[in-house]
Design a protein around this motif. Structure first.
Motif, PDB file in Angstrom:
ATOM      1  N   ALA A 142      48.929  37.891  48.798  1.00  0.00           N
ATOM      2  CA  ALA A 142      47.688  37.427  48.717  1.00  0.00           C
ATOM      3  C   ALA A 142      47.097  36.594  50.116  1.00  0.00           C
ATOM      4  CB  ALA A 142      47.408  36.676  47.461  1.00  0.00           C
ATOM      5  N   ALA A 143      47.969  35.687  50.359  1.00  0.00           N
ATOM      6  CA  ALA A 143      47.698  34.807  51.267  1.00  0.00           C
ATOM      7  C   ALA A 143      47.497  35.355  52.662  1.00  0.00           C
ATOM      8  CB  ALA A 143      48.844  33.574  51.375  1.00  0.00           C
ATOM      9  N   LEU A 144      47.882  36.635  52.965  1.00  0.00           N
ATOM     10  CA  LEU A 144      47.856  37.276  53.971  1.00  0.00           C
ATOM     11  C   LEU A 144      46.641  38.357  54.031  1.00  0.00           C
ATOM     12  CD1 LEU A 144      51.518  37.886  54.673  1.00  0.00           C
ATOM     13  CD2 LEU A 144      50.173  36.460  56.035  1.00  0.00           C
ATOM     14  N   ALA A 145      45.953  38.672  52.752  1.00  0.00           N
ATOM     15  CA  ALA A 145      44.844  39.333  52.855  1.00  0.00           C
ATOM     16  C   ALA A 145      43.713  39.095  53.615  1.00  0.00           C
ATOM     17  CB  ALA A 145      44.861  39.797  51.095  1.00  0.00           C
ATOM     18  N   ASP A 146      42.773  40.091  53.867  1.00  0.00           N
ATOM     19  CA  ASP A 146      41.331  39.953  54.072  1.00  0.00           C
ATOM     20  C   ASP A 146      40.594  39.353  52.833  1.00  0.00           C
ATOM     21  OD1 ASP A 146      41.754  41.035  56.816  1.00  0.00           O
ATOM     22  OD2 ASP A 146      42.278  42.971  55.706  1.00  0.00           O
ATOM     23  N   TRP A 147      40.875  39.849  51.616  1.00  0.00           N
ATOM     24  CA  TRP A 147      40.172  39.265  50.496  1.00  0.00           C
ATOM     25  C   TRP A 147      41.294  39.377  49.354  1.00  0.00           C
ATOM     26  CZ3 TRP A 147      35.922  42.670  47.841  1.00  0.00           C
ATOM     27  CH2 TRP A 147      35.103  42.001  46.817  1.00  0.00           C
ATOM     28  N   HIS A 148      41.398  38.040  49.106  1.00  0.00           N
ATOM     29  CA  HIS A 148      42.031  37.843  47.650  1.00  0.00           C
ATOM     30  C   HIS A 148      41.250  37.672  46.658  1.00  0.00           C
ATOM     31  CE1 HIS A 148      44.866  35.105  45.283  1.00  0.00           C
ATOM     32  NE2 HIS A 148      44.813  36.287  44.777  1.00  0.00           N
ATOM     33  N   ILE A 149      41.399  38.687  45.485  1.00  0.00           N
ATOM     34  CA  ILE A 149      40.653  38.521  44.252  1.00  0.00           C
ATOM     35  C   ILE A 149      41.478  37.855  43.295  1.00  0.00           C
ATOM     36  CG2 ILE A 149      39.091  39.676  42.817  1.00  0.00           C
ATOM     37  CD1 ILE A 149      38.407  41.810  44.999  1.00  0.00           C
ATOM     38  N   ALA A 150      41.319  36.773  42.797  1.00  0.00           N
ATOM     39  CA  ALA A 150      42.275  36.132  41.820  1.00  0.00           C
ATOM     40  C   ALA A 150      41.477  36.377  40.258  1.00  0.00           C
ATOM     41  CB  ALA A 150      42.394  34.899  42.119  1.00  0.00           C
ATOM     42  N   ILE A 151      41.883  37.448  39.836  1.00  0.00           N
ATOM     43  CA  ILE A 151      41.147  37.746  38.338  1.00  0.00           C
ATOM     44  C   ILE A 151      42.296  37.127  37.573  1.00  0.00           C
ATOM     45  CG2 ILE A 151      40.128  40.134  39.060  1.00  0.00           C
ATOM     46  CD1 ILE A 151      42.580  41.365  37.459  1.00  0.00           C
ATOM     47  N   ARG A 152      41.585  36.950  36.198  1.00  0.00           N
ATOM     48  CA  ARG A 152      42.405  36.191  35.108  1.00  0.00           C
ATOM     49  C   ARG A 152      43.510  37.289  34.561  1.00  0.00           C
ATOM     50  NH1 ARG A 152      36.679  34.442  32.756  1.00  0.00           N
ATOM     51  NH2 ARG A 152      36.409  32.632  33.886  1.00  0.00           N
ATOM     52  N   PRO A 153      44.542  36.850  34.230  1.00  0.00           N
ATOM     53  CA  PRO A 153      45.503  37.533  33.575  1.00  0.00           C
ATOM     54  C   PRO A 153      45.077  38.405  32.562  1.00  0.00           C
ATOM     55  CG  PRO A 153      46.345  35.207  33.682  1.00  0.00           C
ATOM     56  CD  PRO A 153      45.003  35.124  34.195  1.00  0.00           C
ATOM     57  N   GLY A 154      45.461  39.832  32.663  1.00  0.00           N
ATOM     58  CA  GLY A 154      45.240  40.867  31.493  1.00  0.00           C
ATOM     59  C   GLY A 154      43.878  41.128  31.514  1.00  0.00           C
ATOM     60  N   THR A 155      42.966  40.995  32.537  1.00  0.00           N
ATOM     61  CA  THR A 155      41.643  41.645  32.768  1.00  0.00           C
ATOM     62  C   THR A 155      41.462  42.934  33.835  1.00  0.00           C
ATOM     63  OG1 THR A 155      40.933  40.113  34.639  1.00  0.00           O
ATOM     64  CG2 THR A 155      40.800  39.500  31.944  1.00  0.00           C
ATOM     65  N   ASP A 156      42.913  43.296  34.213  1.00  0.00           N
ATOM     66  CA  ASP A 156      42.718  44.309  35.031  1.00  0.00           C
ATOM     67  C   ASP A 156      42.146  45.675  34.647  1.00  0.00           C
ATOM     68  OD1 ASP A 156      45.170  43.381  37.366  1.00  0.00           O
ATOM     69  OD2 ASP A 156      45.514  42.755  34.968  1.00  0.00           O
ATOM     70  N   ALA A 157      42.255  45.960  33.286  1.00  0.00           N
ATOM     71  CA  ALA A 157      41.414  47.325  32.825  1.00  0.00           C
ATOM     72  C   ALA A 157      39.855  46.825  33.088  1.00  0.00           C
ATOM     73  CB  ALA A 157      41.875  47.542  31.401  1.00  0.00           C
ATOM     74  N   ALA A 158      39.410  45.837  32.673  1.00  0.00           N
ATOM     75  CA  ALA A 158      37.886  45.433  32.705  1.00  0.00           C
ATOM     76  C   ALA A 158      37.781  45.724  34.163  1.00  0.00           C
ATOM     77  CB  ALA A 158      37.759  44.235  32.249  1.00  0.00           C
ATOM     78  N   LEU A 159      38.158  45.109  35.062  1.00  0.00           N
ATOM     79  CA  LEU A 159      37.707  45.186  36.354  1.00  0.00           C
ATOM     80  C   LEU A 159      37.808  46.860  36.905  1.00  0.00           C
ATOM     81  CD1 LEU A 159      36.876  44.378  39.131  1.00  0.00           C
ATOM     82  CD2 LEU A 159      39.428  43.631  39.454  1.00  0.00           C
ATOM     83  N   ALA A 160      38.794  47.721  36.581  1.00  0.00           N
ATOM     84  CA  ALA A 160      38.888  49.004  37.070  1.00  0.00           C
ATOM     85  C   ALA A 160      37.843  49.766  36.317  1.00  0.00           C
ATOM     86  CB  ALA A 160      40.231  49.654  36.596  1.00  0.00           C
ATOM     87  N   LEU A 161      37.378  49.510  35.047  1.00  0.00           N
ATOM     88  CA  LEU A 161      36.489  50.142  34.258  1.00  0.00           C
ATOM     89  C   LEU A 161      35.029  49.842  34.937  1.00  0.00           C
ATOM     90  CD1 LEU A 161      37.765  49.907  30.833  1.00  0.00           C
ATOM     91  CD2 LEU A 161      37.446  52.039  32.120  1.00  0.00           C
ATOM     92  N   GLY A 162      34.854  48.531  35.521  1.00  0.00           N
ATOM     93  CA  GLY A 162      33.904  48.184  36.041  1.00  0.00           C
ATOM     94  C   GLY A 162      33.482  48.874  37.554  1.00  0.00           C
ATOM     95  N   MET A 163      34.689  48.785  38.340  1.00  0.00           N
ATOM     96  CA  MET A 163      34.780  49.614  39.255  1.00  0.00           C
ATOM     97  C   MET A 163      34.178  51.052  39.110  1.00  0.00           C
ATOM     98  SD  MET A 163      38.020  48.350  41.326  1.00  0.00           S
ATOM     99  CE  MET A 163      37.885  49.170  42.544  1.00  0.00           C
ATOM    100  N   MET A 164      34.693  51.835  38.212  1.00  0.00           N
ATOM    101  CA  MET A 164      34.193  53.046  38.056  1.00  0.00           C
ATOM    102  C   MET A 164      32.721  53.289  37.551  1.00  0.00           C
ATOM    103  SD  MET A 164      37.412  54.878  36.041  1.00  0.00           S
ATOM    104  CE  MET A 164      38.573  53.857  35.386  1.00  0.00           C
ATOM    105  N   HIS A 165      32.343  52.271  36.677  1.00  0.00           N
ATOM    106  CA  HIS A 165      30.963  52.095  36.362  1.00  0.00           C
ATOM    107  C   HIS A 165      30.037  51.909  37.540  1.00  0.00           C
ATOM    108  CE1 HIS A 165      27.254  50.173  34.069  1.00  0.00           C
ATOM    109  NE2 HIS A 165      26.979  49.937  35.292  1.00  0.00           N
ATOM    110  N   VAL A 166      30.218  51.327  38.467  1.00  0.00           N
ATOM    111  CA  VAL A 166      29.467  51.191  39.544  1.00  0.00           C
ATOM    112  C   VAL A 166      29.597  52.285  40.487  1.00  0.00           C
ATOM    113  CG1 VAL A 166      29.327  49.967  41.968  1.00  0.00           C
ATOM    114  CG2 VAL A 166      29.706  48.580  39.884  1.00  0.00           C
ATOM    115  N   ILE A 167      30.807  52.910  40.629  1.00  0.00           N
ATOM    116  CA  ILE A 167      31.063  54.186  41.433  1.00  0.00           C
ATOM    117  C   ILE A 167      30.069  55.380  40.642  1.00  0.00           C
ATOM    118  CG2 ILE A 167      32.561  56.030  42.085  1.00  0.00           C
ATOM    119  CD1 ILE A 167      34.631  53.581  42.353  1.00  0.00           C
ATOM    120  N   LEU A 168      30.357  55.409  39.395  1.00  0.00           N
ATOM    121  CA  LEU A 168      29.450  56.786  39.032  1.00  0.00           C
ATOM    122  C   LEU A 168      27.853  56.334  38.705  1.00  0.00           C
ATOM    123  CD1 LEU A 168      32.137  57.235  36.396  1.00  0.00           C
ATOM    124  CD2 LEU A 168      31.382  58.981  37.784  1.00  0.00           C
TER     125      LEU A 168
END
Ligand code: SF4
Length: 719
Positions: A222-248
């Motif tokens: 993460a320290a070497l990334a262009d963008w580090h997104i520090a989401i809260r633990p256990g919220t990965d599903a919400a983020l993936a579903l949100g990305m799919m929302h925007v894409i569709l």
């Protein structure tokens, strides 16, 4: 080495639980001592280097504290934590014959008195060599009628999730990451734990690719990334579903690919309609604009390579999280592009002949005469303390046989595990290299070998090469490998089946499906001969033989091995079981949204060290120095520290209903507010003889029955 050189170079394979399965060249001197290990420069993924932990491997092989002889607990010495460095005082040396005879007699008695299912093997990936991981041991326990172990602790939720979408654990080749224009590392600390992918990523970045890391913790990657997104633990599903929302919502999906290759996009579109960037932001701690930006960048850059690792799936909703993330490249058609797609694991490429290797049919010849019960390794504490108290459970566990694992350190709910291990009526055997948190409870400790001291064949879960690991040195002292140990025990038990006398080479040929002919009968391995493996050390799987002319491009076209033959957004299989066929976000019960947060408001991450392999290597001085930055520390956000009157360097107590742990506060910027972290270590190296698993629970993941190490709530106070 030249013909006259006293040095020999042997091709081995690192058998530690790591996706890279490195080709290791071991230099051995005229006295038979290994004097050097190095990465094979000709291996396309190893590329001539080893990670920091294995570069120092000879410190481990020749460590003065290695267990080199069979040991028996001295009469009257109680089971429980022993003083580090003085463990040997609790044991007495015995010969292998004495140990094997006594263990056999005791297992026979326990089987006769309580039933064969009262014997429980416990092993995992202390070695991922095919024979060492599971072969003669499985035959032995099947023939005995012992309980079967459901090996869920690491990757089951993610594997189940991936297979629901794609049918098989296949992904991009690591070599193709070089061609990506965007790389998303999701819960993947590549620089720490998959380091041979890193040069591919560096090459892609030199060609203009961006690296985005999604991880609650600021890892080395993460320290070497262009963008580090520090989401809260256990919220990965919400983020993936949100990305799919925007894409569709914005029409960024690849409609032609979706029509050709996928199943259930209409239902998915309806489901993700609720996952607006604003709602997702509230769960993840991102801003709505960041959710939008991530989704757009992901969908509009090609090729995009997604590296998801197993950390994502170690929370209560981890199966769903892995499943939702796995759908992203199918929505954008990333698989179509060379250098695009995703990788969770490549293990589905290796079709080992497990039937011959493990012989599950031997259960019919056992006293049970049927398949034995299955005990989930992620609930070992329950298995040792409560299983068998109801008649329908079957018998209590009266014998535990541990190899390739250190459950006293790595199993969740450590206090329950220890209560179980401390039972005086539990007979415990541990096959190990060192005195660990588990050997402190053993009746017998048997000396094990490192991968330099035995031969094995190995695949990988981060590349597509079959490799032969040749024995480089004689076993130290009286150390013996798993195959030898379980063959000896089987013969003493009086098992007459020929398979218990198979040699390691015969078993390697069986694993490769070579019975009765020189070539493999396994899918994808037909071209492999044992002789070729001996000569070259490695052979690529058939679809990876000529990557330049015929690159392996999974999910780009054709059928997918799911029930519908398509990549599944919607699972008819789950629907038929009465389960939700689509991914949805449910906050973990142990998270800031759960009831327990009123008493234990901080989300706790039990982190893995970059320079250990789970608990392996954690006691070696050189390795501990490399981890000095977080040794014994609780990492916390300044806001959380201030609210509790805690300053940098204060002694703190981290606790919940399951246990507590004393650590030193390290107030840094590695985590978002509301999240604290400490590193997995040996309990016996802590002043209070506990580690992070004193805090973790035996609650299971939503898919696959895996462990939920990252769904843990705690409170912290000054000690
Ligand atoms: S632990 Fe992984 S990176 Fe390190 S040598 Fe072994 S396989 Fe390679």
């Amino acid at each position: 080495m030249g013909a006259t050189s006293p040095l020999r170079v042997i091709h081995a394979v690192c058998s530690h639980d790591c996706p890279d399965s490195c080709a290791v060249l071991v230099t051995v001197n005229a006295e038979g001592r290994a004097v050097k290990v190095q990465g094979d420069p000709t291996h396309p993924v190893t590329q001539g280097f080893l990670c920091g932990k294995v570069a120092k491997y000879l410190d481990r092989v020749y460590a003065p504290e290695r267990i080199l002889y069979p040991l028996r607990r001295k009469p009257g010495v109680p089971k429980g934590p022993l003083t580090r460095g003085r463990e040997h005082e609790a044991f007495e040396r015995v010969s292998w014959d004495e140990a094997l005879d006594a263990i056999t007699a005791r297992l026979k008695n326990i089987s006769d008195e309580h039933g064969s299912e009262s014997i429980l093997p416990y092993s995992y990936a202390g070695t991922i060599g095919v024979l060492g991981y599971g072969s003669m041991d499985r035959r032995f326990f099947h023939r005995m009628g012992a309980s079967r172990l459901d090996r869920t602790i690491c990757s089951e939720a993610g594997g189940t999730a991936w297979n629901l979408v794609y049918g098989k654990k296949l992904g991009m080749t690591p070599e193709d990451f070089r061609l990506a224009k965007l790389i998303v590392a999701w819960g993947a600390n590549i620089h720490g734990n998959n380091v041979h992918l890193w040069p591919m990523i560096e090459q892609a970045r030199r060609n203009g690719a961006r690296l985005i890391v999604i991880d609650p913790y600021r890892t080395r990657t993460a320290a070497l990334a262009d963008w580090h997104i520090a989401i809260r633990p256990g919220t990965d599903a919400a983020l993936a579903l949100g990305m799919m929302h925007v894409i569709l919502r914005d029409g960024l999906e690849d409609r032609a690919y979706i029509a050709r290759m996928t199943h259930g996009v209409e239902q998915l579109a309806e489901r993700v309609g609720d996952y607006t960037p604003e709602r997702v932001a509230a769960w993840t701690g991102m801003t709505a604009a960041e959710v939008e930006q991530l989704a757009r960048e992901y969908a509009t850059t090609q090729p995009t390579a997604l590296r998801m690792n197993y950390g994502v799936q170690r929370s209560e909703n981890g199966g769903t999280a892995a499943r939702a993330i796995a759908m992203l490249p199918a929505l954008t058609g990333a698989w179509k592009h060379r250098g695009g797609g995703a990788q969770l694991s490549t293990s589905g490429g290796f079709a080992w002949n497990k039937q011959d290797l493990e012989r599950p049919d031997l259960q019919k010849a056992s006293p049970l005469g049927r398949r034995a019960r299955l005990v989930n390794m992620s609930t070992l504490g329950h298995a040792l303390t409560e299983l068998g108290t109801n008649a329908e459970d079957g018998p209590r566990v009266h014998a535990l046989f541990v190899y390739n694992s250190n459950p006293g350190a790595v199993a969740p709910n450590q206090n329950a595990v220890r209560r179980g291990l401390a039972r005086q009526d539990l007979f415990t055997v541990v096959h190990e290299l060192f005195f660990t948190d588990t050997t402190d409870y053993a009746d017998y400790v048997l000396p094990a070998t490192t991968f330099l001291e035995h031969s094995d064949v190995q695949g990988a879960y981060g590349h597509y090469f079959v490799q032969l690991s040749k024995q480089a040195i004689e076993p130290l002292g009286e150390a013996r490998p798993n195959v030898w140990l379980f063959s000896q025990l089987a013969q003493r038990m009086g098992f007459t089946e020929d398979c218990f006398r198979d040699t390691p080479e015969e078993m390697m040929r069986q694993a490769l499906g070579m019975r009765g002919c020189g070539r493999s009968k396994n899918v994808g391995m037909h071209h492999i001969t044992f002789e070729e493996l001996e000569e070259h050390g490695r052979v690529p799987l058939d679809f990876h033989r000529d990557p330049e002319k015929h690159p392996f491009h999974p999910n780009a076209s054709g059928r997918v091995p799911t029930p519908t033959g398509k990549i599944e957004f919607y699972s008819e299989e789950l629907a038929a079981e009465g389960l939700d066929p689509l991914p949805a976000f449910t906050p973990p019960a142990e998270s800031r949204w759960g009831e327990a947060a009123a008493r234990y408001p901080l989300e706790f991450l039990s982190r893995k060290a970059d320079n250990y392999m789970n608990s392996t290597f954690a006691h070696l001085e050189g390795h501990r120095k490399m981890e000095a930055r977080t040794n014994g520390f609780l990492e916390m956000h300044a806001e959380d520290a201030k609210r509790r009157g805690i300053a940098e360097g204060d002694a703190v107590r981290v606790f919940n209903d399951r246990g507590s742990l004393q650590l030193t506060a390290h107030v840094n910027g590695s985590l978002p507010a509301g999240v604290v972290a400490a590193r997995l270590d040996w309990a016996k190296l802590h002043p209070d003889s506990a580690n992070v698993n004193a805090l973790t629970s035996e609650r299971l993941t939503d898919l696959g029955g895996g462990a939920t190490f990252y769904s843990t709530l705690v409170e912290v106070a000054r000690a």
